[in-house]
Motif scaffolding. Structure first.
Motif, PDB file in Angstrom:
ATOM      1  N   GLN A  12     -11.578   2.726  -2.086  1.00 22.33           N
ATOM      2  CA  GLN A  12     -10.439   3.457  -1.558  1.00 22.33           C
ATOM      3  C   GLN A  12      -9.264   2.524  -1.254  1.00 22.33           C
ATOM      4  O   GLN A  12      -8.100   2.881  -1.469  1.00 22.33           O
ATOM      5  CB  GLN A  12     -10.854   4.212  -0.292  1.00 22.33           C
ATOM      6  N   VAL A  13      -9.557   1.336  -0.773  1.00 25.74           N
ATOM      7  CA  VAL A  13      -8.503   0.357  -0.471  1.00 25.74           C
ATOM      8  C   VAL A  13      -7.768  -0.054  -1.740  1.00 25.74           C
ATOM      9  O   VAL A  13      -6.531  -0.153  -1.760  1.00 25.74           O
ATOM     10  CB  VAL A  13      -9.119  -0.876   0.237  1.00 25.74           C
ATOM     11  N   TYR A  14      -8.511  -0.291  -2.812  1.00 20.31           N
ATOM     12  CA  TYR A  14      -7.886  -0.640  -4.094  1.00 20.31           C
ATOM     13  C   TYR A  14      -6.986   0.502  -4.592  1.00 20.31           C
ATOM     14  O   TYR A  14      -5.872   0.264  -5.078  1.00 20.31           O
ATOM     15  CB  TYR A  14      -8.953  -0.949  -5.147  1.00 20.31           C
ATOM     16  N   LEU A  15      -7.467   1.730  -4.486  1.00 22.32           N
ATOM     17  CA  LEU A  15      -6.687   2.872  -4.974  1.00 22.32           C
ATOM     18  C   LEU A  15      -5.407   3.050  -4.164  1.00 22.32           C
ATOM     19  O   LEU A  15      -4.336   3.322  -4.725  1.00 22.32           O
ATOM     20  CB  LEU A  15      -7.533   4.146  -4.924  1.00 22.32           C
ATOM     21  N   SER A  16      -5.481   2.880  -2.866  1.00 23.70           N
ATOM     22  CA  SER A  16      -4.286   2.989  -2.033  1.00 23.70           C
ATOM     23  C   SER A  16      -3.310   1.858  -2.316  1.00 23.70           C
ATOM     24  O   SER A  16      -2.095   2.034  -2.215  1.00 23.70           O
ATOM     25  CB  SER A  16      -4.668   2.997  -0.552  1.00 23.70           C
ATOM     26  N   LEU A  17      -3.825   0.691  -2.684  1.00 25.51           N
ATOM     27  CA  LEU A  17      -2.948  -0.413  -3.091  1.00 25.51           C
ATOM     28  C   LEU A  17      -2.114  -0.021  -4.299  1.00 25.51           C
ATOM     29  O   LEU A  17      -0.897  -0.260  -4.346  1.00 25.51           O
ATOM     30  CB  LEU A  17      -3.784  -1.656  -3.401  1.00 25.51           C
ATOM     31  N   VAL A  18      -2.736   0.597  -5.286  1.00 22.93           N
ATOM     32  CA  VAL A  18      -2.013   1.062  -6.474  1.00 22.93           C
ATOM     33  C   VAL A  18      -0.959   2.091  -6.079  1.00 22.93           C
ATOM     34  O   VAL A  18       0.188   2.047  -6.543  1.00 22.93           O
ATOM     35  CB  VAL A  18      -2.988   1.662  -7.514  1.00 22.93           C
ATOM     36  N   ASP A  19      -1.322   3.004  -5.196  1.00 25.22           N
ATOM     37  CA  ASP A  19      -0.393   4.030  -4.725  1.00 25.22           C
ATOM     38  C   ASP A  19       0.844   3.408  -4.074  1.00 25.22           C
ATOM     39  O   ASP A  19       1.982   3.825  -4.329  1.00 25.22           O
ATOM     40  CB  ASP A  19      -1.122   4.939  -3.734  1.00 25.22           C
ATOM     41  N   ILE A  20       0.648   2.405  -3.251  1.00 25.87           N
ATOM     42  CA  ILE A  20       1.761   1.740  -2.573  1.00 25.87           C
ATOM     43  C   ILE A  20       2.619   0.960  -3.560  1.00 25.87           C
ATOM     44  O   ILE A  20       3.853   0.976  -3.482  1.00 25.87           O
ATOM     45  CB  ILE A  20       1.215   0.817  -1.459  1.00 25.87           C
ATOM     46  N   LEU A  21       1.988   0.277  -4.511  1.00 25.65           N
ATOM     47  CA  LEU A  21       2.750  -0.482  -5.502  1.00 25.65           C
ATOM     48  C   LEU A  21       3.572   0.433  -6.405  1.00 25.65           C
ATOM     49  O   LEU A  21       4.698   0.086  -6.805  1.00 25.65           O
ATOM     50  CB  LEU A  21       1.796  -1.336  -6.352  1.00 25.65           C
ATOM     51  N   LEU A  22       3.042   1.598  -6.739  1.00 22.44           N
ATOM     52  CA  LEU A  22       3.805   2.562  -7.545  1.00 22.44           C
ATOM     53  C   LEU A  22       5.084   2.969  -6.818  1.00 22.44           C
ATOM     54  O   LEU A  22       6.177   2.993  -7.414  1.00 22.44           O
ATOM     55  CB  LEU A  22       2.941   3.794  -7.829  1.00 22.44           C
ATOM     56  N   ALA A  23       4.963   3.287  -5.539  1.00 23.25           N
ATOM     57  CA  ALA A  23       6.136   3.676  -4.757  1.00 23.25           C
ATOM     58  C   ALA A  23       7.132   2.529  -4.668  1.00 23.25           C
ATOM     59  O   ALA A  23       8.357   2.739  -4.748  1.00 23.25           O
ATOM     60  CB  ALA A  23       5.699   4.117  -3.362  1.00 23.25           C
ATOM     61  N   TYR A  24       6.633   1.309  -4.522  1.00 19.19           N
ATOM     62  CA  TYR A  24       7.512   0.132  -4.437  1.00 19.19           C
ATOM     63  C   TYR A  24       8.255  -0.091  -5.746  1.00 19.19           C
ATOM     64  O   TYR A  24       9.457  -0.387  -5.738  1.00 19.19           O
ATOM     65  CB  TYR A  24       6.674  -1.086  -4.071  1.00 19.19           C
TER      66      TYR A  24
ATOM     67  N   ILE B 154       9.922   4.284  -0.187  1.00 20.51           N
ATOM     68  CA  ILE B 154       8.562   3.754  -0.365  1.00 20.51           C
ATOM     69  C   ILE B 154       7.535   4.625   0.347  1.00 20.51           C
ATOM     70  O   ILE B 154       6.519   5.019  -0.232  1.00 20.51           O
ATOM     71  CB  ILE B 154       8.480   2.304   0.145  1.00 20.51           C
ATOM     72  N   ARG B 155       7.784   4.941   1.598  1.00 20.15           N
ATOM     73  CA  ARG B 155       6.776   5.710   2.336  1.00 20.15           C
ATOM     74  C   ARG B 155       6.717   7.167   1.883  1.00 20.15           C
ATOM     75  O   ARG B 155       5.660   7.776   1.906  1.00 20.15           O
ATOM     76  CB  ARG B 155       6.992   5.611   3.836  1.00 20.15           C
ATOM     77  N   LYS B 156       7.858   7.722   1.431  1.00 27.20           N
ATOM     78  CA  LYS B 156       7.861   9.120   1.008  1.00 27.20           C
ATOM     79  C   LYS B 156       7.108   9.302  -0.312  1.00 27.20           C
ATOM     80  O   LYS B 156       6.461  10.333  -0.536  1.00 27.20           O
ATOM     81  CB  LYS B 156       9.303   9.610   0.842  1.00 27.20           C
ATOM     82  N   LEU B 157       7.188   8.324  -1.207  1.00 23.80           N
ATOM     83  CA  LEU B 157       6.547   8.448  -2.514  1.00 23.80           C
ATOM     84  C   LEU B 157       5.084   8.027  -2.499  1.00 23.80           C
ATOM     85  O   LEU B 157       4.356   8.285  -3.456  1.00 23.80           O
ATOM     86  CB  LEU B 157       7.313   7.629  -3.554  1.00 23.80           C
ATOM     87  N   SER B 158       4.660   7.374  -1.446  1.00 25.34           N
ATOM     88  CA  SER B 158       3.264   6.965  -1.321  1.00 25.34           C
ATOM     89  C   SER B 158       2.532   7.945  -0.418  1.00 25.34           C
ATOM     90  O   SER B 158       2.802   8.033   0.779  1.00 25.34           O
ATOM     91  CB  SER B 158       3.165   5.544  -0.740  1.00 25.34           C
ATOM     92  N   SER B 159       1.588   8.673  -0.967  1.00 27.82           N
ATOM     93  CA  SER B 159       0.787   9.595  -0.146  1.00 27.82           C
ATOM     94  C   SER B 159      -0.029   8.841   0.887  1.00 27.82           C
ATOM     95  O   SER B 159      -0.325   9.365   1.965  1.00 27.82           O
ATOM     96  CB  SER B 159      -0.139  10.421  -1.045  1.00 27.82           C
ATOM     97  N   THR B 160      -0.397   7.605   0.561  1.00 27.77           N
ATOM     98  CA  THR B 160      -1.129   6.784   1.521  1.00 27.77           C
ATOM     99  C   THR B 160      -0.323   6.583   2.789  1.00 27.77           C
ATOM    100  O   THR B 160      -0.832   6.736   3.906  1.00 27.77           O
ATOM    101  CB  THR B 160      -1.454   5.413   0.897  1.00 27.77           C
ATOM    102  N   LEU B 161       0.959   6.250   2.634  1.00 27.34           N
ATOM    103  CA  LEU B 161       1.801   5.937   3.780  1.00 27.34           C
ATOM    104  C   LEU B 161       2.353   7.182   4.461  1.00 27.34           C
ATOM    105  O   LEU B 161       2.516   7.205   5.680  1.00 27.34           O
ATOM    106  CB  LEU B 161       2.961   5.039   3.345  1.00 27.34           C
ATOM    107  N   CYS B 162       2.660   8.215   3.680  1.00 33.83           N
ATOM    108  CA  CYS B 162       3.331   9.392   4.224  1.00 33.83           C
ATOM    109  C   CYS B 162       2.351  10.435   4.752  1.00 33.83           C
ATOM    110  O   CYS B 162       2.665  11.157   5.703  1.00 33.83           O
ATOM    111  CB  CYS B 162       4.229  10.017   3.159  1.00 33.83           C
ATOM    112  N   TRP B 163       1.175  10.525   4.123  1.00 32.38           N
ATOM    113  CA  TRP B 163       0.192  11.537   4.523  1.00 32.38           C
ATOM    114  C   TRP B 163      -1.148  10.929   4.938  1.00 32.38           C
ATOM    115  O   TRP B 163      -2.122  11.645   5.129  1.00 32.38           O
ATOM    116  CB  TRP B 163      -0.029  12.528   3.376  1.00 32.38           C
ATOM    117  N   LEU B 164      -1.196   9.592   5.022  1.00 30.39           N
ATOM    118  CA  LEU B 164      -2.441   8.906   5.387  1.00 30.39           C
ATOM    119  C   LEU B 164      -3.572   9.321   4.451  1.00 30.39           C
ATOM    120  O   LEU B 164      -4.726   9.473   4.872  1.00 30.39           O
ATOM    121  CB  LEU B 164      -2.812   9.205   6.850  1.00 30.39           C
TER     122      LEU B 164
END
Length: 398
Positions: free
Chosen positions: A269-281, A300-310
């Motif tokens: 899950q950590v690896y997948l969220s890393l990809v999600d954050i890098l995509l937004a960046y 960045i936070r709006k496009l990353s579901s990890t950051l915006c919706w946890l």
């Protein structure tokens, strides 16, 4: 004690440690090294490193000091010609702080003889008993985790005022991961604007202009590909090309070296969220052509579901679908070409290795650090990612 600014470099036979101690007394310093351990002390500075290879004391070691307050220490390698990896991962080199716990967290059973065990005080079996009634609230908190490796909970109870400006989910401390995903999908469906999407699709001059931008990793990747064709690419070239600024090095030295104990599922899950954050960046870099502005933290936070919706992902396809949906729903430029470009660039960054990923994470950390209240996302995710990535393996993503 102050941890000084330091850098490491190497040649085939020596490891060179450069330490900046502008306020130290030259006559009062001490250096200790053996095997993979290195210690330096010059009041008020103290540095303790765990090196990625072994060094030896054989008479060839040398230390010099110049008027600018810089110690340069050359230490012989135990095995001449050995290449020490990860010398730019400064946080990972800092020796972790020893636990102050008086007792081990995990005790091995059955290793002592019966006669060695101290006689314990007789237990009172007649003690009055009361039933433990676990509240519904505490039970929910155990389910409603988030942050790096889902290791945090209860954070937003103390940050209600900042909550609405950081994430979209309401009451995250009483909302499970499944409920967060359900609400996120509903919010995206309600937000999608066909007119905005079609306008960007047919009137794409601005999009085409943005796609011409070349971020720093594109040039590094091109050099890598050219070097591979000539069979001259190696990690030394990579480290030389992906370099860190002085500000980035200073931030790396400020991080506390930690070890993250993640089970296989959580690590995935950590690896997948890393990809999600890098995509937004990557989207943010193209949208602003590398010139960050006041909207950068929001992008960045709006496009990353990890950051915006946890969000907690379990599959790579879910990461890509989530990012694509959010790009066509929220930002100023809602064009699918930016989705594919961000995806291709994220792959580039991952293929360049940990140094490139870390450099991107440090940039995100700086963007959030300079924005109130986006700094909360550093505490929840980005700081831990910056520390964790220095020891992580990226091969499982490629």
């Amino acid at each position: 004690m102050i941890t000084p600014a330091f850098e490491l470099s190497q040649d085939p036979d020596f490891l060179t440690i450069t330490i900046r101690v502008p306020y130290a007394r030259v006559s009062e310093f001490d250096v200790y090294f053996e095997g993979t351990e290195f210690k330096f002390y010059a009041k008020p500075y103290f540095l303790r490193l765990v090196l990625p290879g072994r060094i030896v004391e054989d008479g060839r070691e040398k230390a010099t000091y110049d008027d600018s307050g810089i110690f340069t220490i050359r230490l012989p390698k135990e095995t001449p010609g050995e290449k020490f990896d990860g010398l730019d991962m400064l946080t990972a080199l800092l020796a972790p702080t020893k636990s102050r716990s008086a007792k081990p967290l995990i005790e091995e059973m059955g290793t002592e003889n019966d006669e060695d065990i101290e006689e314990e005080e007789e237990f009172d079996w007649e003690i009055e008993q009361t039933l433990c009634e676990e509240s519904k609230e505490s039970f929910l908190c155990s389910l409603c985790t988030y942050g790096f490796g889902n290791q945090k909970s209860g954070v937003f109870k103390r940050l209600q005022d900042e909550l609405n400006e950081v994430i979209d989910i309401k009451n995250p401390d009483s909302t499970t991961a499944a409920e967060r995903r359900e609400k996120r999908l509903a919010a995206e469906a309600a937000k999608f604007d066909p007119d905005h999407y079609l306008a960007d699709f047919f009137e794409d001059e601005a999009i085409c202009h943005l796609l011409k931008y070349k971020p720093w990793w594109a040039e590094v990747y091109r050099v890598k590909m050219d070097s591979q064709e000539g069979n001259s690419w190696n990690e030394s070239n990579q480290i030389a090309l992906v370099s860190f600024t002085e500000d980035e090095k200073e931030q790396l030295r400020k991080f506390l070296n930690r070890t993250f104990l993640l089970d296989k599922r959580t690590c995935h899950q950590v690896y997948l969220s890393l990809v999600d954050i890098l995509l937004a960046y990557c989207y943010e870099i193209y949208a602003t052509e590398g010139e960050k502005n006041v909207e950068s933290p929001w992008n960045i936070r709006k496009l990353s579901s990890t950051l915006c919706w946890l969000e907690t992902f379990t599959d790579m396809s879910d990461v890509l679908i989530s990012f694509g949906r959010r790009v066509v729903c929220y930002p100023l430029y809602r064009h699918f070409s930016l989705v594919t470009r961000a995806l291709n660039d994220t792959i580039m960054i991952l293929q360049l290795g940990k140094s490139a990923v870390l450099k991107c994470l440090l940039d995100i950390h700086k963007i959030f650090r300079e924005n109130d209240p986006a700094y909360i996302l550093n505490d929840l995710y980005i700081t831990d990612y910056c520390i964790w990535i220095q020891k992580a393996k990226l091969c499982c993503l490629l």
